[in-house]
Every structure is written in C-alpha cells, then in structure tokens.
Design an enzyme around this catalytic site. Structure first.
Site, PDB file in Angstrom:
ATOM      1  N   TYR A 217       0.835  -1.195   0.000  1.00  0.00           N
ATOM      2  CA  TYR A 217       0.000   0.000   0.000  1.00  0.00           C
ATOM      3  C   TYR A 217       0.878   1.257   0.000  1.00  0.00           C
ATOM      4  CZ  TYR A 217      -3.622  -3.359   1.163  1.00  0.00           C
ATOM      5  OH  TYR A 217      -4.473  -4.436   1.132  1.00  0.00           O
ATOM      6  N   CYS A 248      -6.028  -5.610  -7.852  1.00  0.00           N
ATOM      7  CA  CYS A 248      -5.872  -5.241  -6.439  1.00  0.00           C
ATOM      8  C   CYS A 248      -5.321  -6.416  -5.633  1.00  0.00           C
ATOM      9  CB  CYS A 248      -7.189  -4.757  -5.857  1.00  0.00           C
ATOM     10  SG  CYS A 248      -8.570  -5.901  -6.025  1.00  0.00           S
TER      11      CYS A 248
END
Length: 287
Positions: A217, A248
């Site tokens: 992230y 993702c």
C-alpha cells in the site's frame, strides 16, 4: 446447485488452505487429496491442469520469505511496468488493460442512460459475474457457490444504480474468454470505472503492476505522489469493482502477508500463486 467447475475450484481452494496451514509438516499428496475429497491421482491431475505445477511447488510462491523477496524487487512500480517482459513472448499473460473513468457528470448520474450486459461465467478462480458496456468491462466480481446470484446482481446494480441491466451471456462470454483464457491472441481490454479522482489514480497505479509482481500500500501511495495516504489507498484498493483485471490482489502487506481480499483471501492466494507460477514459466521460456 454448484457445477462441476465450481466444485473443482472449491477443491483447489481447500488444498491451498490445507497446504498453507500445514506447510512446515510437508503433507503428502494423499493427505492433501483427502482434504480435497478426491483420490490422489485425480487431485494431482486436477491441480496440475489448473496451475501447471505441483501443489508443493505452487505453495513455495506463497511463503512469506518468497513474497518479501518479490516486494524488494517490486519497489518501483513504474520501472517494473517498463522492464517486466518487454518482448511479445514475455508479455503473453499481461492482460493489456486500459482504463477509462466516467466523467464528473456521469459520476453524479450513477450510470443513468448506461446499458450493462451481464452474465455469470465459470473461470479459473470460480464463478464470476461480468458486466460490460459499449465502453468496456464495468464490473467483475466473484461469487461463492452457496451465494444467491441475485445478491451479486444487486451489488452491481447498487454501484451503477441508475443503469439498465440486461442478462446477455452471449456478449459477456467473449470478455470472459479473453480475460481468463490467456493466449498470444488475447485482445486489449478496456475497463470503465466509476470512482473519485483519488480512487481512479489508485486503480491506474494497480494496472502498472506487472504479472508476477506484488507491491505494498505504501508503494502504491508513493507511486501516485501521495506517500502518506496509505489508509486512503487501502480503502481505494478495497473499493475496486473490477476484480482481477484491475489487479488489487497484487497489493500485499509489507511483512509479506497477503492480507484480506474483497472476494475471499484464499482466492487472492490462488491468483498470486498462479501468476507467480506463470511468470516463472515465462522466464524459463524466454531464457
């Protein structure tokens, strides 16, 4: 009632979970097959046809140490996108996906005037609901075998709630084949997304993560020029409504733990392990 394809993928998932939980014990093929409720011969064939490698080899790609090493290799997303397999042969499994975001006015209208053709399809990772428009794929979600399909449709409708939904599997089958049956002849895919400006930036960054790579992230936040927005990045990753195509699943924790996934953590393991295996096979072929 679950189809044979769904049952087979459920067996794959059971095996992956069992192998992960008992990795240090190095369970035998018989033990893993029993967990999947099939004979050792059938399981070996089933898993090899799905992954192209043995179950034990597959699990090596999901160890924390291996993933930490991959994270170290994946620090610069843009550099990865430019250097990971520039030859046509090395890019066989890259889906070449381009992204278009709805306009601010369209965002406010939440899909008004938009027709979405949809269909349910058996895929490499279980049953999927695919929604498409004239501007590309606008929805891809995975559906558990014991889930009412109407709930999956309702979730898609809630996202594009002013749109018109039309069940048309003949249309969506073309997209399903192009996404999940990967060959040199795959066509470039387009996705249409509805999100905030920040979410769209994050989704664009995800498309720059090559097959066979993983990132964090923090790295995604840095790649969009907002290094302190890790929590917001996490929220944007979780809000992705086009699974697999907008990858993702390639975002993991910095400690090498795969973490949560909107469409079940074990499916994320399936995706990453399979992509790692394909990338490893490509590297050997290119050499």
């Amino acid at each position: 009632m679950a189809t044979q394809e769904e049952v087979n993928y459920q067996r794959i998932e059971k095996a992956i979970v069992y192998l992960e939980e008992n990795f240090l014990k190095q369970p035998s093929l018989l033990e893993v097959a029993e967990e999947a409720s099939v004979s050792p011969y059938h399981f070996q064939r089933l898993f090899s046809e799905w992954a192209g490698i043995s179950p034990k080899r597959f699990m090596q790609f999901l160890t924390v140490d291996f993933l930490k090493e991959k994270l170290h290799e994946s620090r610069n997303l843009i550099e990865l996108a430019e250097t990971a397999g520039l030859s046509g042969q090395a890019r066989i499994y890259d889906l070449f996906t381009s992204l278009e975001a709805v306009t601010p006015q369209e965002y406010k209208q939440s899909g008004a005037g938009l027709q979405i053709d949809y269909g349910f399809h058996e895929t490499t990772f279980g049953l999927a609901l695919i929604g498409t428009t004239k501007r590309g794929v606008c929805w891809l979600s995975f559906v558990e075998a014991d889930t009412d399909r109407s709930l999956a449709i309702a979730t898609m409708q809630a996202h594009w709630h002013q749109s018109t939904l039309l069940e048309n599997k003949n249309v969506t089958q073309i997209f399903a084949d192009n996404i999940f049956t990967q060959t040199k002849d795959n066509q470039k895919l387009h996705v249409l997304v509805k999100g905030t400006n920040f979410q769209v930036k994050v989704w664009e960054a995800l498309l720059r993560i090559p097959v066979g790579a993983v990132t964090t992230y923090k790295q995604v936040a840095e790649s969009i020029g907002n290094p302190n927005a890790m929590q917001a990045v996490g929220s944007a990753v979780g809000a992705n409504h086009i699974a697999y195509l907008i990858p993702c699943h390639r975002v993991i924790r910095k400690d090498g733990i795969l973490g949560e996934y909107r469409w079940q953590p074990v499916r994320k393991k399936s995706m990453i392990g399979l992509e790692m295996a394909r990338y490893a096979n490509q590297s050997l072929t290119v050499r």
